[in-house]
Write a protein that holds these residues in place. Structure first.
Motif, PDB file in Angstrom:
ATOM      1  N   GLU A   2       2.750 -23.414   3.132  1.00 37.89           N
ATOM      2  CA  GLU A   2       2.635 -23.377   4.565  1.00 37.89           C
ATOM      3  C   GLU A   2       4.037 -23.585   5.019  1.00 37.89           C
ATOM      4  OE1 GLU A   2       1.629 -22.242   7.850  1.00 37.89           O
ATOM      5  OE2 GLU A   2       0.020 -22.514   6.850  1.00 37.89           O
ATOM      6  N   THR A   3       4.503 -22.842   5.974  1.00 38.05           N
ATOM      7  CA  THR A   3       5.801 -22.953   6.670  1.00 38.05           C
ATOM      8  C   THR A   3       5.681 -23.175   8.329  1.00 38.05           C
ATOM      9  OG1 THR A   3       6.870 -21.340   5.165  1.00 38.05           O
ATOM     10  CG2 THR A   3       8.138 -21.730   7.085  1.00 38.05           C
ATOM     11  N   VAL A   4       6.407 -24.409   8.442  1.00 41.25           N
ATOM     12  CA  VAL A   4       6.316 -24.914  10.028  1.00 41.25           C
ATOM     13  C   VAL A   4       7.811 -24.939  10.546  1.00 41.25           C
ATOM     14  CG1 VAL A   4       5.695 -26.737  11.607  1.00 41.25           C
ATOM     15  CG2 VAL A   4       4.448 -26.339   9.198  1.00 41.25           C
ATOM     16  N   PRO A   5       8.166 -23.935  11.317  1.00 40.23           N
ATOM     17  CA  PRO A   5       9.446 -23.817  11.838  1.00 40.23           C
ATOM     18  C   PRO A   5       9.685 -24.633  13.314  1.00 40.23           C
ATOM     19  CG  PRO A   5       8.038 -21.905  12.455  1.00 40.23           C
ATOM     20  CD  PRO A   5       7.326 -22.758  11.873  1.00 40.23           C
ATOM     21  N   GLY A   6      10.797 -24.656  13.604  1.00 41.07           N
ATOM     22  CA  GLY A   6      11.307 -25.087  14.939  1.00 41.07           C
ATOM     23  C   GLY A   6      11.050 -26.873  15.110  1.00 41.07           C
ATOM     24  N   LEU A   7      11.378 -27.382  14.019  1.00 43.54           N
ATOM     25  CA  LEU A   7      11.134 -29.075  14.248  1.00 43.54           C
ATOM     26  C   LEU A   7      12.508 -29.741  14.547  1.00 43.54           C
ATOM     27  CD1 LEU A   7       8.616 -29.484  11.178  1.00 43.54           C
ATOM     28  CD2 LEU A   7       8.021 -28.977  13.612  1.00 43.54           C
ATOM     29  N   THR A   8      12.373 -30.922  14.768  1.00 43.63           N
ATOM     30  CA  THR A   8      13.340 -31.617  15.146  1.00 43.63           C
ATOM     31  C   THR A   8      13.671 -32.947  14.691  1.00 43.63           C
ATOM     32  OG1 THR A   8      12.588 -32.344  17.263  1.00 43.63           O
ATOM     33  CG2 THR A   8      13.919 -30.307  17.263  1.00 43.63           C
ATOM     34  N   GLY A   9      12.735 -33.433  13.942  1.00 44.15           N
ATOM     35  CA  GLY A   9      12.772 -34.810  13.444  1.00 44.15           C
ATOM     36  C   GLY A   9      13.894 -34.899  12.144  1.00 44.15           C
ATOM     37  N   ASP A  10      14.161 -36.055  11.923  1.00 38.05           N
ATOM     38  CA  ASP A  10      15.131 -36.263  10.929  1.00 38.05           C
ATOM     39  C   ASP A  10      14.409 -36.347   9.503  1.00 38.05           C
ATOM     40  OD1 ASP A  10      17.308 -36.744  12.443  1.00 38.05           O
ATOM     41  OD2 ASP A  10      16.975 -38.819  12.894  1.00 38.05           O
ATOM     42  N   ALA A  11      13.078 -36.754   9.473  1.00 31.99           N
ATOM     43  CA  ALA A  11      12.366 -36.685   8.482  1.00 31.99           C
ATOM     44  C   ALA A  11      10.752 -36.461   8.585  1.00 31.99           C
ATOM     45  CB  ALA A  11      12.262 -38.039   7.663  1.00 31.99           C
ATOM     46  N   ALA A  12      10.223 -35.828   7.603  1.00 36.53           N
ATOM     47  CA  ALA A  12       8.841 -35.420   7.746  1.00 36.53           C
ATOM     48  C   ALA A  12       8.054 -35.754   6.579  1.00 36.53           C
ATOM     49  CB  ALA A  12       8.922 -33.813   7.817  1.00 36.53           C
ATOM     50  N   ARG A  13       6.776 -36.305   6.958  1.00 34.88           N
ATOM     51  CA  ARG A  13       5.805 -36.505   5.876  1.00 34.88           C
ATOM     52  C   ARG A  13       4.621 -35.455   5.787  1.00 34.88           C
ATOM     53  NH1 ARG A  13       2.820 -41.189   7.716  1.00 34.88           N
ATOM     54  NH2 ARG A  13       3.780 -40.630   9.922  1.00 34.88           N
ATOM     55  N   VAL A  14       4.220 -35.126   4.973  1.00 32.26           N
ATOM     56  CA  VAL A  14       3.131 -34.141   4.662  1.00 32.26           C
ATOM     57  C   VAL A  14       1.949 -34.495   3.937  1.00 32.26           C
ATOM     58  CG1 VAL A  14       4.962 -32.242   5.066  1.00 32.26           C
ATOM     59  CG2 VAL A  14       4.081 -32.927   2.733  1.00 32.26           C
TER      60      VAL A  14
END
Length: 332
Positions: free
Chosen positions: A298-310
């Motif tokens: 899965e690809t999720v574009p347009g994010l602005t956070g410094d880190a992501a959890r999935v």
């Protein structure tokens, strides 16, 4: 093996030192109309031109089956053939009346001959596993039309065999050749439409086989595709609509330029969808909108956070597993 040229075999290099014959692996010899020790290239309806993934699949079945196992390969794929399309090489559409060869009828007649030869030689009725690799000739085919014809083909050959649980595994086209996206979506969605089926994507950077530019897999890629298709057929063997799914494996994520990419390994079960959730920094869990429900990425574009959890969960006809343990990705 059903399909077109990559299924028939176009991989190079090949030769007696790379491919010594094994007396436990037989093939249907189209010219002689009998079983013979398998060779590389395999006998086929058209041109013996190269290594096929089904040769690797045959060896995987032999390894999995134990010392008394024997494997017989029917290589029914035909280069340049279509499913919905009707090129001169023929079409796989069930009930096709022309123009061009009716490949489903040809393949099932050969299958009957193979099964009869096995019963005569060994006195047993074997397990049958079905493999499909096709799509290049159907560039202009709509997704719904391709999906309908593929599902009909799978159902028809199972009915012909008298067993609606025969595993049916499909393999993906060379990614760099820009495979028809509508065909790929139809192939990817096969497990959600038909029980006891599975799909595995094409091998990246694998196209440089005999002729036609990047369309054909070279030897090593064809071997890797064979491994992936064999593994997919094991998933197909347990892919009942009422089976209990389990969580995906090997979840990983990359986060660069504001785009989060999540990938995971296909679990050994049936699925009709996956649920992908992500959380930015210390924020709440959000659910990604799935473009291709059965795809294992899965690809999720347009994010602005410094880190992501999935995290990812598997869905089978409304039954949802627990989510996987969260994986963290830093923005680069």
């Amino acid at each position: 093996m059903l399909g077109q040229s990559n299924g028939e075999g176009r991989g190079a290099p090949y030769g007696p030192r790379l491919d010594p014959p094994d007396s436990r692996i037989w093939m249907w010899d189209w010219a002689a109309g009998e079983l013979r020790t398998a060779t590389v290239p395999l006998s086929s309806q058209q041109t013996r031109a190269g290594y096929s993934p089904i040769s690797r699949i045959a060896r995987r079945h032999l390894e999995a089956g134990g010392p008394e196992t024997r494997v017989v390969v029917l290589n029914a794929a035909a280069g340049g053939s279509g499913l919905v399309a009707q090129p001169p090489a023929g079409t796989w559409q069930v009930g096709h009346l022309g123009p061009g060869p009716a490949l489903y009828d040809i393949a099932t007649a050969a299958l009957d001959a193979v099964l009869a030869a096995i019963r005569d030689r060994y006195g047993v009725t074997p397990q049958t596993w079905l493999y499909w690799h096709q799509g290049e000739s159907d560039h202009g085919t709509e997704e719904a039309d391709y999906a309908r014809a593929l599902d009909e083909l799978c159902t028809a050959v199972r009915k012909h065999l008298g067993d609606d649980t025969v595993p049916f595994a499909a393999g993906g086209l060379v990614p760099e050749e820009t495979p028809p996206p509508r065909v790929r979506r139809a192939l990817t969605g096969l497990p959600s439409r038909v029980e006891y089926t599975a799909y595995t994507d094409g091998i990246a950077n694998g196209g440089d086989g005999a002729g036609a530019g990047l369309v054909h897999y070279f030897r090593e890629a064809a071997e890797r595709l064979g491994d992936a298709m064999f593994d997919a057929s094991l998933r197909a063997a347990v892919a009942a609509a009422d089976s209990v799914p389990h969580k995906p494996l090997d979840v990983s994520a990359t986060y660069g330029g504001g785009t989060l990419v999540v990938t995971w390994s296909a679990p050994l079960c049936r699925w009709t969808d996956f649920i992908v959730q992500y959380a930015l920094d210390d924020g709440p869990w959000l659910t990604a909108h799935r473009q291709v429900p059965c795809e294992v990425r899965e690809t999720v574009p347009g994010l602005t956070g410094d880190a992501a959890r999935v995290r990812v969960a598997t869905v089978n006809a409304g039954v949802i597993t627990e989510f996987t343990t969260a994986v963290r990705a830093l923005r680069t």
